[in-house]
Design a protein around this motif. Sequence first.
Motif, PDB file in Angstrom:
ATOM      1  N   GLN A  36       3.232 -17.268   6.804  1.00 17.35           N
ATOM      2  CA  GLN A  36       2.671 -16.149   7.571  1.00 17.35           C
ATOM      3  C   GLN A  36       3.216 -14.855   6.999  1.00 17.35           C
ATOM      4  OE1 GLN A  36       4.108 -17.061  11.564  1.00 17.35           O
ATOM      5  NE2 GLN A  36       5.497 -15.324  11.471  1.00 17.35           N
ATOM      6  N   GLY A  37       2.493 -13.788   7.282  1.00 14.35           N
ATOM      7  CA  GLY A  37       2.934 -12.504   6.768  1.00 14.35           C
ATOM      8  C   GLY A  37       2.068 -11.376   7.279  1.00 14.35           C
ATOM      9  N   TYR A  38       2.123 -10.277   6.562  1.00 14.59           N
ATOM     10  CA  TYR A  38       1.321  -9.113   6.928  1.00 14.59           C
ATOM     11  C   TYR A  38       0.858  -8.394   5.678  1.00 14.59           C
ATOM     12  CZ  TYR A  38       5.468  -6.249   6.075  1.00 14.59           C
ATOM     13  OH  TYR A  38       6.545  -5.632   5.493  1.00 14.59           O
ATOM     14  N   PHE A  39      -0.042  -7.456   5.914  1.00 13.15           N
ATOM     15  CA  PHE A  39      -0.741  -6.764   4.837  1.00 13.15           C
ATOM     16  C   PHE A  39      -1.072  -5.390   5.403  1.00 13.15           C
ATOM     17  CE2 PHE A  39      -4.621  -6.064   2.383  1.00 13.15           C
ATOM     18  CZ  PHE A  39      -4.569  -6.918   1.299  1.00 13.15           C
ATOM     19  N   VAL A  40      -0.661  -4.310   4.765  1.00 14.12           N
ATOM     20  CA  VAL A  40      -0.942  -2.956   5.257  1.00 14.12           C
ATOM     21  C   VAL A  40      -1.902  -2.258   4.308  1.00 14.12           C
ATOM     22  CG1 VAL A  40       0.023  -0.689   5.855  1.00 14.12           C
ATOM     23  CG2 VAL A  40       1.317  -2.776   6.380  1.00 14.12           C
ATOM     24  N   HIS A  41      -2.994  -1.780   4.875  1.00 14.46           N
ATOM     25  CA  HIS A  41      -3.952  -0.948   4.151  1.00 14.46           C
ATOM     26  C   HIS A  41      -3.755   0.500   4.587  1.00 14.46           C
ATOM     27  CE1 HIS A  41      -7.615  -3.719   3.072  1.00 14.46           C
ATOM     28  NE2 HIS A  41      -6.863  -3.511   2.033  1.00 14.46           N
ATOM     29  N   VAL A  42      -3.765   1.422   3.628  1.00 17.54           N
ATOM     30  CA  VAL A  42      -3.925   2.836   3.931  1.00 17.54           C
ATOM     31  C   VAL A  42      -5.307   3.193   3.424  1.00 17.54           C
ATOM     32  CG1 VAL A  42      -3.203   5.189   3.394  1.00 17.54           C
ATOM     33  CG2 VAL A  42      -1.486   3.441   3.886  1.00 17.54           C
ATOM     34  N   TYR A  43      -6.105   3.774   4.290  1.00 19.10           N
ATOM     35  CA  TYR A  43      -7.462   4.159   3.918  1.00 19.10           C
ATOM     36  C   TYR A  43      -7.441   5.564   3.354  1.00 19.10           C
ATOM     37  CZ  TYR A  43      -9.143  -0.177   5.630  1.00 19.10           C
ATOM     38  OH  TYR A  43      -9.366  -1.519   5.755  1.00 19.10           O
ATOM     39  N   VAL A  44      -8.118   5.690   2.205  1.00 20.99           N
ATOM     40  CA  VAL A  44      -8.119   6.946   1.470  1.00 20.99           C
ATOM     41  C   VAL A  44      -9.541   7.323   1.090  1.00 20.99           C
ATOM     42  CG1 VAL A  44      -5.799   6.535   0.534  1.00 20.99           C
ATOM     43  CG2 VAL A  44      -7.809   5.836  -0.802  1.00 20.99           C
ATOM     44  N   ASP A  45      -9.720   8.589   0.794  1.00 17.75           N
ATOM     45  CA  ASP A  45     -10.987   9.068   0.252  1.00 17.75           C
ATOM     46  C   ASP A  45     -11.158   8.446  -1.133  1.00 17.75           C
ATOM     47  OD1 ASP A  45     -12.295  11.226  -1.700  1.00 17.75           O
ATOM     48  OD2 ASP A  45     -13.147  11.502   0.321  1.00 17.75           O
ATOM     49  N   ARG A  46     -12.327   7.884  -1.385  1.00 20.06           N
ATOM     50  CA  ARG A  46     -12.591   7.194  -2.657  1.00 20.06           C
ATOM     51  C   ARG A  46     -12.326   8.095  -3.860  1.00 20.06           C
ATOM     52  NH1 ARG A  46     -15.647   2.835  -4.461  1.00 20.06           N
ATOM     53  NH2 ARG A  46     -16.481   2.437  -2.388  1.00 20.06           N
ATOM     54  N   ASN A  47     -12.679   9.368  -3.780  1.00 23.04           N
ATOM     55  CA  ASN A  47     -12.565  10.265  -4.930  1.00 23.04           C
ATOM     56  C   ASN A  47     -11.197  10.898  -5.074  1.00 23.04           C
ATOM     57  OD1 ASN A  47     -15.279   9.840  -5.743  1.00 23.04           O
ATOM     58  ND2 ASN A  47     -15.944  11.217  -4.107  1.00 23.04           N
ATOM     59  N   THR A  48     -10.623  11.383  -3.981  1.00 26.35           N
ATOM     60  CA  THR A  48      -9.349  12.111  -4.070  1.00 26.35           C
ATOM     61  C   THR A  48      -8.130  11.201  -3.953  1.00 26.35           C
ATOM     62  OG1 THR A  48      -9.166  12.516  -1.689  1.00 26.35           O
ATOM     63  CG2 THR A  48     -10.432  14.135  -3.009  1.00 26.35           C
ATOM     64  N   ARG A  49      -8.327  10.010  -3.396  1.00 21.35           N
ATOM     65  CA  ARG A  49      -7.248   9.045  -3.128  1.00 21.35           C
ATOM     66  C   ARG A  49      -6.212   9.595  -2.142  1.00 21.35           C
ATOM     67  NH1 ARG A  49     -10.512   5.801  -5.514  1.00 21.35           N
ATOM     68  NH2 ARG A  49      -9.759   4.281  -6.999  1.00 21.35           N
ATOM     69  N   ARG A  50      -6.628  10.545  -1.338  1.00 21.66           N
ATOM     70  CA  ARG A  50      -5.776  11.095  -0.279  1.00 21.66           C
ATOM     71  C   ARG A  50      -6.102  10.362   1.023  1.00 21.66           C
ATOM     72  NH1 ARG A  50      -1.627  12.607  -1.650  1.00 21.66           N
ATOM     73  NH2 ARG A  50      -1.381  13.714   0.302  1.00 21.66           N
ATOM     74  N   PRO A  51      -5.094  10.154   1.898  1.00 23.87           N
ATOM     75  CA  PRO A  51      -5.343   9.465   3.170  1.00 23.87           C
ATOM     76  C   PRO A  51      -6.505  10.098   3.928  1.00 23.87           C
ATOM     77  CG  PRO A  51      -3.005   9.754   2.845  1.00 23.87           C
ATOM     78  CD  PRO A  51      -3.696  10.542   1.735  1.00 23.87           C
ATOM     79  N   ALA A  52      -7.302   9.231   4.536  1.00 18.73           N
ATOM     80  CA  ALA A  52      -8.477   9.670   5.305  1.00 18.73           C
ATOM     81  C   ALA A  52      -8.469   8.928   6.638  1.00 18.73           C
ATOM     82  CB  ALA A  52      -9.750   9.359   4.531  1.00 18.73           C
ATOM     83  N   PRO A  53      -8.960   9.572   7.689  1.00 19.89           N
ATOM     84  CA  PRO A  53      -9.040   8.882   8.986  1.00 19.89           C
ATOM     85  C   PRO A  53      -9.910   7.629   8.877  1.00 19.89           C
ATOM     86  CG  PRO A  53      -9.517  11.230   9.224  1.00 19.89           C
ATOM     87  CD  PRO A  53      -9.471  10.939   7.753  1.00 19.89           C
ATOM     88  N   LEU A  54      -9.566   6.620   9.650  1.00 20.88           N
ATOM     89  CA  LEU A  54     -10.364   5.399   9.668  1.00 20.88           C
ATOM     90  C   LEU A  54     -11.773   5.711  10.152  1.00 20.88           C
ATOM     91  CD1 LEU A  54      -7.828   2.984  11.398  1.00 20.88           C
ATOM     92  CD2 LEU A  54      -8.286   3.214   8.946  1.00 20.88           C
TER      93      LEU A  54
END
Length: 143
Positions: free
Chosen positions: A112-130
């Motif tokens: 068992q484990g975990y996995f963290v995604h940070v969602y980013v803008d496809r072009n800028t790669r800066r964090p974006a709201p979900l």
Amino acid sequence: MRVAVKSRSDFRYFQLITTRWMDNDVYGHVNNVVYYSWFDTVVNQYLITNKALDIHTGTTIGLVVETQCVYFNSISFPDVITVGLAVGHIGNSSVRYELAIFKNDDQQPAAQGYFVHVYVDRNTRRPAPLPETLRELLHQALL
């Protein structure tokens, strides 16, 4: 490290996966790198199938920033596994997925484990709201 072992009832979504001959390593069990592949497959299958992630044209993409897996029992070909998925935390731009790998009909996980995604803008790669559709889907699997 002491980890609270989860059971099948702790998860909201399940995906069946068959092991392959090539998954076994020279020690006769599935190599640890394959477990991470299963985690990645199940998370993305859940998101894509439920139309919460468009991997080709979506403006927001998820990048893996952290992952962990704790192993309890070995798995070998030709075992059939079920991966359980639940959402442990939803942030503004990140999600923590909780995952467990169950061998055959076992109720306790082999890993068992975990996995963290940070969602980013496809072009800028800066964090974006979900995106709202993603947030709604994640709430369905929230612990």
